[in-house]
Design a protein around this motif. Sequence first.
Motif, PDB file in Angstrom:
ATOM      1  N   UNK A 105       5.454  32.766  58.997  1.00  0.00           N
ATOM      2  CA  UNK A 105       4.629  32.119  57.728  1.00  0.00           C
ATOM      3  C   UNK A 105       3.454  33.090  57.391  1.00  0.00           C
ATOM      4  N   UNK A 106       2.735  33.704  58.319  1.00  0.00           N
ATOM      5  CA  UNK A 106       1.734  34.465  58.218  1.00  0.00           C
ATOM      6  C   UNK A 106       1.987  35.629  57.323  1.00  0.00           C
ATOM      7  N   UNK A 107       2.924  36.348  57.855  1.00  0.00           N
ATOM      8  CA  UNK A 107       3.487  37.524  57.386  1.00  0.00           C
ATOM      9  C   UNK A 107       4.425  37.607  56.159  1.00  0.00           C
ATOM     10  N   UNK A 108       5.114  36.553  55.914  1.00  0.00           N
ATOM     11  CA  UNK A 108       6.033  36.549  55.007  1.00  0.00           C
ATOM     12  C   UNK A 108       5.952  35.298  53.895  1.00  0.00           C
ATOM     13  N   UNK A 109       5.293  34.250  54.212  1.00  0.00           N
ATOM     14  CA  UNK A 109       4.995  33.022  53.630  1.00  0.00           C
ATOM     15  C   UNK A 109       4.217  33.133  52.270  1.00  0.00           C
ATOM     16  N   UNK A 110       4.913  32.852  51.190  1.00  0.00           N
ATOM     17  CA  UNK A 110       4.039  32.908  49.894  1.00  0.00           C
ATOM     18  C   UNK A 110       2.951  32.004  50.032  1.00  0.00           C
ATOM     19  N   UNK A 111       1.934  32.227  49.380  1.00  0.00           N
ATOM     20  CA  UNK A 111       0.737  31.254  49.109  1.00  0.00           C
ATOM     21  C   UNK A 111       1.219  30.273  48.015  1.00  0.00           C
ATOM     22  N   UNK A 112       0.555  28.978  48.174  1.00  0.00           N
ATOM     23  CA  UNK A 112       0.993  27.951  47.215  1.00  0.00           C
ATOM     24  C   UNK A 112       0.007  27.191  46.884  1.00  0.00           C
ATOM     25  N   UNK A 113      -1.330  27.520  47.236  1.00  0.00           N
ATOM     26  CA  UNK A 113      -2.509  26.778  46.704  1.00  0.00           C
ATOM     27  C   UNK A 113      -2.659  26.815  45.380  1.00  0.00           C
ATOM     28  N   UNK A 114      -2.993  25.616  44.677  1.00  0.00           N
ATOM     29  CA  UNK A 114      -3.122  25.699  43.150  1.00  0.00           C
ATOM     30  C   UNK A 114      -2.136  26.542  42.217  1.00  0.00           C
ATOM     31  N   UNK A 115      -0.968  26.574  42.676  1.00  0.00           N
ATOM     32  CA  UNK A 115      -0.041  27.168  41.866  1.00  0.00           C
ATOM     33  C   UNK A 115       1.086  26.186  41.628  1.00  0.00           C
ATOM     34  N   UNK A 116       1.828  26.424  40.279  1.00  0.00           N
ATOM     35  CA  UNK A 116       2.852  25.447  40.172  1.00  0.00           C
ATOM     36  C   UNK A 116       4.121  25.847  40.748  1.00  0.00           C
ATOM     37  N   UNK A 117       5.000  24.919  40.778  1.00  0.00           N
ATOM     38  CA  UNK A 117       6.207  25.114  41.574  1.00  0.00           C
ATOM     39  C   UNK A 117       7.174  26.363  40.847  1.00  0.00           C
ATOM     40  N   UNK A 118       6.989  26.512  39.466  1.00  0.00           N
ATOM     41  CA  UNK A 118       7.529  27.549  38.817  1.00  0.00           C
ATOM     42  C   UNK A 118       7.123  28.841  39.080  1.00  0.00           C
ATOM     43  N   UNK A 119       5.787  29.047  39.313  1.00  0.00           N
ATOM     44  CA  UNK A 119       5.150  30.204  39.702  1.00  0.00           C
ATOM     45  C   UNK A 119       5.561  30.648  41.088  1.00  0.00           C
ATOM     46  N   UNK A 120       5.716  29.571  42.166  1.00  0.00           N
ATOM     47  CA  UNK A 120       5.843  29.905  43.426  1.00  0.00           C
ATOM     48  C   UNK A 120       7.417  30.465  43.679  1.00  0.00           C
ATOM     49  N   UNK A 121       8.259  29.843  42.934  1.00  0.00           N
ATOM     50  CA  UNK A 121       9.518  30.004  43.290  1.00  0.00           C
ATOM     51  C   UNK A 121      10.225  31.165  42.537  1.00  0.00           C
TER      52      UNK A 121
END
Length: 185
Positions: free
Chosen positions: A168-184
Amino acid sequence: MMAIFNIGQVVGFYGFAAWVPTLLMARGISITNSLEYSMLIALANPFGPILVMLVADRIQRSTQIVIALCLMGAFMVGFALSGRPFEIIGFGIAFTLASNAMSSAFHTYQAELFPTRMRGQAVGFVYSWSRLSAAFAGLAVGYFLSDGGVPAIAVFIGVTMAISIIMVFAFGPRTLAQSLEAISH
């Protein structure tokens, strides 16, 4: 990343919860007291998600997961090394709170990582690895318990928590205050 994370996280989550009475008896605690301590520890289960609810959208979800996994490792060591009933129960409750907080955060987090069109399939696929791991983790817990006692279980859980933290720390994308479209993307 989430498949490997799921393989590791389930060891701590179920490896402790399912084996608490046995771990206590392995430490010389009577079956009656073991079941009493286990009940007290289990009462903490609903409170981990409540703790996460307080910070769910204020702190990066991957950070919540990493913190909870670190706490799980630390509390497992405390549980393994403690000797007095109050300490044993306290570390067991603390571990249970941290593991349920981790579980709540990670279920939300993994759903955020996949586009809507494939979210159900993707979450089902990565989560299925935890089910496969759980099938073998119980056998491993039994083996380590017979071979090295509760300290060996603490090491086993600690190693799997470390693997999950790295994922999670090394490879997990940050998701706070981002739209689902931007994250994925």
